[in-house]
Enzyme design. Structure first.
Site, short mmCIF file in Angstrom:
data_model
loop_
_atom_site.label_atom_id
_atom_site.label_comp_id
_atom_site.label_asym_id
_atom_site.label_seq_id
_atom_site.Cartn_x
_atom_site.Cartn_y
_atom_site.Cartn_z
N LYS A 96 0.90 4.09 -2.93
CA LYS A 96 0.51 5.47 -2.66
C LYS A 96 1.67 6.44 -2.92
O LYS A 96 1.43 7.60 -3.29
CB LYS A 96 0.01 5.59 -1.22
CG LYS A 96 -1.36 4.94 -0.99
CD LYS A 96 -2.41 5.45 -1.98
CE LYS A 96 -3.80 5.03 -1.61
NZ LYS A 96 -4.81 5.50 -2.59
N TYR A 151 0.83 -1.20 0.00
CA TYR A 151 0.00 0.00 0.00
C TYR A 151 0.87 1.26 0.00
O TYR A 151 0.60 2.22 -0.74
CB TYR A 151 -0.90 -0.03 1.23
CG TYR A 151 -1.83 1.14 1.39
CD1 TYR A 151 -2.95 1.30 0.59
CD2 TYR A 151 -1.59 2.08 2.39
CE1 TYR A 151 -3.81 2.38 0.76
CE2 TYR A 151 -2.46 3.16 2.58
CZ TYR A 151 -3.56 3.30 1.77
OH TYR A 151 -4.40 4.36 1.95
#
Length: 302
Positions: free
Chosen positions: A177, A173
């Protein structure tokens, strides 16, 4: 619907808009006069199929309040899904003004336990799911600009504090991002000539992905203000998606009543010499520079 609202007449796509932040954004845009394409694949937290159809419910909410909206249930991390998303806006409303890339899910693991499939799935949805809608929207806006109809287009991408500082147990993640921020900077540089402004937010709010983290963070006693409500993030997103916003290539942290302009990487302490360093000299000089530098923010979870 009265005039004078911030996004009156604009057509806005919001991905992952069936719940949480995306739903809040879609409702907020509609309240400011936008016609909204509500995209949601309707999957569980880990990306697996869910029989529910949240996009249709959000469309019903918007229409019940007197607004205009249509649902799109395609997978925006595929070429066909992203192309059909843009086509839905054009076929339904005849134009596209703003794209909000928001869709995502989690498959958290410590790095040594992180399977390749979980790495690929999270990067696919968060990063590819930003790239493909952006590409197909940009193709439309470029064509419009070349026909002498230069748009006032806006893109808002969704990063995270995990993408800025990293987050323990979220290597996939965090990498995705961080990639969203890089994509935002490139898109802002490339698309400005066509009238497209591109920015990113790093929000914090209570959603399905964060409900355990923020479960006990509720409204402050006596204020009625829930700092972790996703609706707190949407005002900035709506402004960035309007013609009032003339900014591009920037990243903003937002949560509760706080807005922060993130300043990114800037050169810090530097040493130069007219010849090559030896390894020992390079190490000694680097330690001196580090002693003069700003302490980095802490990785989440440490």
């Amino acid at each position: 619907m009265s005039g004078g609202r911030l996004c009156e007449g604009r057509v806005v796509i919001v991905t992952g808009a069936g719940r949480g932040l995306g739903r809040a954004h879609a409702l907020a845009y509609a309240a400011e006069g936008a016609r909204v394409v509500v995209n949601d694949l309707g999957v569980g937290l880990d990306g697996t199929p869910d029989p529910d159809s949240p996009a249709a419910r959000v469309v019903d909410e918007i229409r019940a309040a007197g607004g205009e909206a249509t649902a799109h249930g395609g997978d925006v991390a595929t070429t066909d899904g992203a192309a059909s998303l843009v086509r839905t806006a054009l076929d339904t409303y005849g134009r596209l003004d703003t794209l909000v890339n928001n869709a995502g899910f989690l498959r958290d693991r410590m790095l040594v336990n992180l399977d390749e499939d979980d790495w690929d799935a999270v990067l696919r949805v968060h990063l590819k799911g930003h790239f493909l809608p952006l590409k197909h929207a940009a193709l439309h806006w470029r064509a419009e600009a070349k026909q002498g109809r230069r748009p006032e287009a806006r893109v808002i991408n969704t990063s995270s504090g995990a993408g800025l500082l990293g987050s323990v147990g979220q290597g996939n993640y965090s990498a995705a991002k961080a990639g969203v921020i890089g994509l935002t900077l490139v898109a802002a540089a490339e698309l400005g000539r066509y009238g497209v402004l591109v920015n990113a937010i790093a929000p914090a709010a209570r959603t399905r992905m964060t409900e355990r983290v923020f479960a006990e963070t509720m409204a402050a006693p006596g204020t009625g203000f829930d700092a972790m409500a996703p609706e707190n993030v949407s005002p900035l997103v709506v402004w960035l998606g309007s013609t009032a916003a003339g900014v591009t290539g920037r990243v903003f942290e937002t949560e509760g009543g706080r807005l922060t302009v993130m300043e990114g990487w800037h050169p810090g302490p530097t040493a130069t010499r007219p010849s090559r360093w030896t390894p020992r000299e390079a190490g000694e000089t680097t330690l001196k520079l580090l002693s003069e530098s700003r302490t980095p923010g802490r990785t989440y979870g440490t």
